[in-house]
Motif scaffolding. Structure first.
Motif, mmCIF file in Angstrom:
data_model
loop_
_atom_site.group_PDB
_atom_site.id
_atom_site.type_symbol
_atom_site.label_atom_id
_atom_site.label_comp_id
_atom_site.label_asym_id
_atom_site.label_seq_id
_atom_site.Cartn_x
_atom_site.Cartn_y
_atom_site.Cartn_z
ATOM 1 N N LYS A 302 -35.665 -11.570 -11.506
ATOM 2 C CA LYS A 302 -34.296 -11.218 -10.837
ATOM 3 C C LYS A 302 -34.839 -11.100 -9.455
ATOM 4 C CE LYS A 302 -34.558 -6.416 -11.988
ATOM 5 N NZ LYS A 302 -33.795 -5.057 -12.405
ATOM 6 N N THR A 303 -33.784 -11.173 -8.488
ATOM 7 C CA THR A 303 -33.544 -11.055 -7.124
ATOM 8 C C THR A 303 -32.806 -10.238 -6.874
ATOM 9 O OG1 THR A 303 -32.339 -12.804 -6.599
ATOM 10 C CG2 THR A 303 -34.634 -13.317 -6.573
ATOM 11 N N ALA A 304 -31.857 -9.823 -7.760
ATOM 12 C CA ALA A 304 -30.712 -8.792 -7.695
ATOM 13 C C ALA A 304 -30.273 -8.342 -9.128
ATOM 14 C CB ALA A 304 -29.595 -9.450 -6.763
ATOM 15 N N LEU A 306 -27.611 -8.455 -11.307
ATOM 16 C CA LEU A 306 -26.374 -8.962 -11.488
ATOM 17 C C LEU A 306 -25.656 -8.890 -12.696
ATOM 18 C CD1 LEU A 306 -26.944 -12.149 -9.383
ATOM 19 C CD2 LEU A 306 -26.113 -10.121 -8.617
ATOM 20 N N LYS A 381 -25.876 -16.069 -11.375
ATOM 21 C CA LYS A 381 -26.237 -16.551 -9.827
ATOM 22 C C LYS A 381 -25.042 -15.901 -9.124
ATOM 23 C CE LYS A 381 -28.546 -20.592 -11.327
ATOM 24 N NZ LYS A 381 -28.463 -22.099 -10.824
ATOM 25 N N ASN A 384 -25.785 -16.112 -1.690
ATOM 26 C CA ASN A 384 -27.109 -16.123 -1.060
ATOM 27 C C ASN A 384 -28.246 -16.485 -1.722
ATOM 28 O OD1 ASN A 384 -25.580 -15.467 1.255
ATOM 29 N ND2 ASN A 384 -25.652 -13.345 0.936
ATOM 30 N N GLN A 386 -28.807 -15.413 -4.785
ATOM 31 C CA GLN A 386 -29.340 -14.275 -5.753
ATOM 32 C C GLN A 386 -29.265 -14.656 -7.068
ATOM 33 O OE1 GLN A 386 -26.848 -11.172 -4.485
ATOM 34 N NE2 GLN A 386 -28.423 -10.134 -3.215
ATOM 35 N N LYS A 387 -30.287 -14.245 -7.862
ATOM 36 C CA LYS A 387 -30.592 -14.792 -9.474
ATOM 37 C C LYS A 387 -30.838 -13.492 -10.282
ATOM 38 C CE LYS A 387 -33.567 -17.906 -10.703
ATOM 39 N NZ LYS A 387 -34.295 -19.033 -10.862
ATOM 40 N N HIS A 388 -30.485 -13.401 -11.431
ATOM 41 C CA HIS A 388 -30.811 -12.493 -12.585
ATOM 42 C C HIS A 388 -30.900 -13.030 -13.721
ATOM 43 C CE1 HIS A 388 -30.483 -8.151 -13.957
ATOM 44 N NE2 HIS A 388 -31.386 -8.909 -14.560
#
Length: 489
Positions: A302-304, A306, A381, A384, A386-388
């Protein structure tokens, strides 16, 4: 009679030992009962083309192993199936990959082309649907989707299954074709008109790697293993996995399969759930367990944040009918109201699932029974980029995976297991053979009492020629929730 019942692996070992006149004598004695089929050439040429995927003969973005084979049929012969297996230099299966023309057991599609004709656009619908009928000299181009193991030093054998026999080639690798070396399979006979030659020795001979500590490291959906004995079987487990909430006061184990350690003693397991307990691996050498690692955990990719991790999960139910199927039941929540859909992947099929105004999503989708995976990938998604990414192991472990073992005595297999989180003797257990269910009538034994529930054991004996690593169990409880259980090596 005893010699005719000799298994494939024993025959391959004998081929490596036989030399000179004795080798010729053994071949002459066996050719009398051969199937009238010989492999006159088998070679691995290159990895230049992308012809096939893992289940359909169409490009998928991965270069394939390109093999060529020439066969001689002394009369019209039905070929039931063709199987390509990865092996060691002596022809012993090393579980780095199986490619086949039908769905009997695990494996990817073996693409077969004769001239301009594609013989296998997909898996044959059933074991009763043969590859074709052939006579005389026939040549095929074979394409096997690279599973990441096709490289210099990897060996392969080819099996040609007919109603009378199974003909097995000698092991080959890049640039080392087999010319007329084949051995018989199910009845121990050699291919007609062929002479068993000693198996090639690896060049150069592999240098021994010193044994070090068996270590594992957790990452984003991955476990990396280092320090294993090269060639050892490494099995990954997760313990303390409990989907029952705070009331859980017992442990059970989830089995994430086995892999063979590479020449450096390393392995990577991927697509692992972050939910549940810690992971560890066991090491087995020559069928004997040698070491157990320490424990490690994994995180989501992940980047966030979500997805609401504690409220996202799934299970599988059994859809009965003329062609049995399984139904994936998936549920979850997103944390960002701007997310309107999530991507779900299961058993090689991808779906886009809408998110409602309450930020929840639900998916119910049927899959073929032979779908081998029990891991669901959910990707959300956001803005910007972001993906989880979450990997979800389907719940309801009815068997304690760590105890599911098969012991073979000839064609007879004794299967043993213990119940997992579902503590009931009302289990329906089947052998999953391709897309068929074979009921197994085992005995349930009460072993010990724990938390006012009975921990039960299961044992059954059955006869099969399938390798134990090709066996799957389908376990059903009365409300039709099921689990597809792997067999420990």
């Amino acid at each position: 009679m005893q010699w005719k019942l000799t298994k494939k692996a024993i025959w391959m070992l004998l081929c490596a030992m036989l030399t000179g006149v004795f080798g010729e004598f053994a071949h002459a004695a066996e050719s009398e009962s051969a199937a009238g089929v010989s492999i006159t050439k088998f070679a691995l040429l290159e990895k230049k083309f992308d012809k096939t995927g893992s289940a359909e003969f169409k490009p998928d973005g991965t270069r394939d192993g390109h093999f060529q084979v020439s066969l001689t049929f002394s009369q019209k012969t039905v070929v039931n199936a063709i199987i390509l297996r990865s092996t060691d230099v002596f022809g012993k299966e090393n579980y780095h990959g199986i490619w086949r023309t039908n769905r009997v057991g695990v494996g990817w599609l073996l693409g077969i082309v004769q001239g301009d004709k594609v013989i296998t656009p997909a898996f044959r619908p059933s074991p009763n649907d043969p590859v074709g009928t052939f006579e005389g000299t026939v040549s095929f181009d074979l394409f096997a989707n690279d599973n990441g193991t096709m490289k210099e030093g990897q060996y392969y054998v080819l099996e040609i299954e007919t109603p009378e026999d199974t003909i097995i080639s000698q092991p080959i690798t890049f640039g080392e074709p087999s010319n007329g070396s084949a051995s018989g399979g199910t009845n121990g006979s050699a291919g007609a008109g062929t002479t068993p030659n000693p198996n090639p020795a690896p060049t150069p001979a592999p240098s021994p790697v010193p044994v070090t500590d068996l270590t594992i490291t957790g990452g984003q959906g991955t476990i990396t293993v280092q320090g294993a004995v090269p060639g050892a079987m490494i099995t990954l487990f997760q313990d303390n996995v409990c989907y029952g909430g705070a009331n859980c006061n017992y442990n059970y184990f989830s089995n994430y399969g086995s892999k063979t350690a590479d020449s450096k003693g390393s392995i990577v397991f991927s697509k692992l759930p972050s939910k549940g307990g810690k992971y560890y691996v066991t090491e087995s050498v020559n069928g004997e367990r040698t070491r157990t690692s320490a424990e490690a955990t994994v995180t989501d990719e992940k980047t966030a944040d979500l997805l609401r991790v504690d409220s996202t999960g799934g299970y599988v139910t059994f859809v009965k009918g003329t062609t049995p199927q399984v139904r994936l039941n998936l549920y979850g929540f997103v944390l960002d109201s701007e997310i309107k859909s999530v991507d779900v992947s299961y058993a090689g099929v991808s779906s886009t699932v809408p998110v409602n105004d309450k930020k929840s999503f639900v998916l119910q989708k049927n899959f073929d029974l032979y779908s081998p995976l029990d891991i669901v990938t959910v990707t959300a998604k956001g803005a910007n980029g972001q993906k989880h990414v979450m990997y979800i192991k389907l719940g309801y472990d009815m068997f304690d995976d760590k105890t599911v073992k098969a012991e073979r005595n000839g064609k007879e297999v004794t299967l043993t297991a213990r119940n997992g989180t579902i503590r009931t003797s009302a289990l329906h257990v089947y052998l999953l053979d391709g897309n068929k269910l074979i009921p197994l009538d085992g005995k349930v034994e009460h072993e010990t009492e724990l938390s006012n529930s009975m921990v039960t054991g299961y044992q059954v004996k059955f006869t099969t020629e399938k390798a134990t690593q090709d066996i799957r169990l389908l376990v059903e409880i009365p409300d039709s929730v099921i689990e597809i259980v792997p067999i420990m090596p």
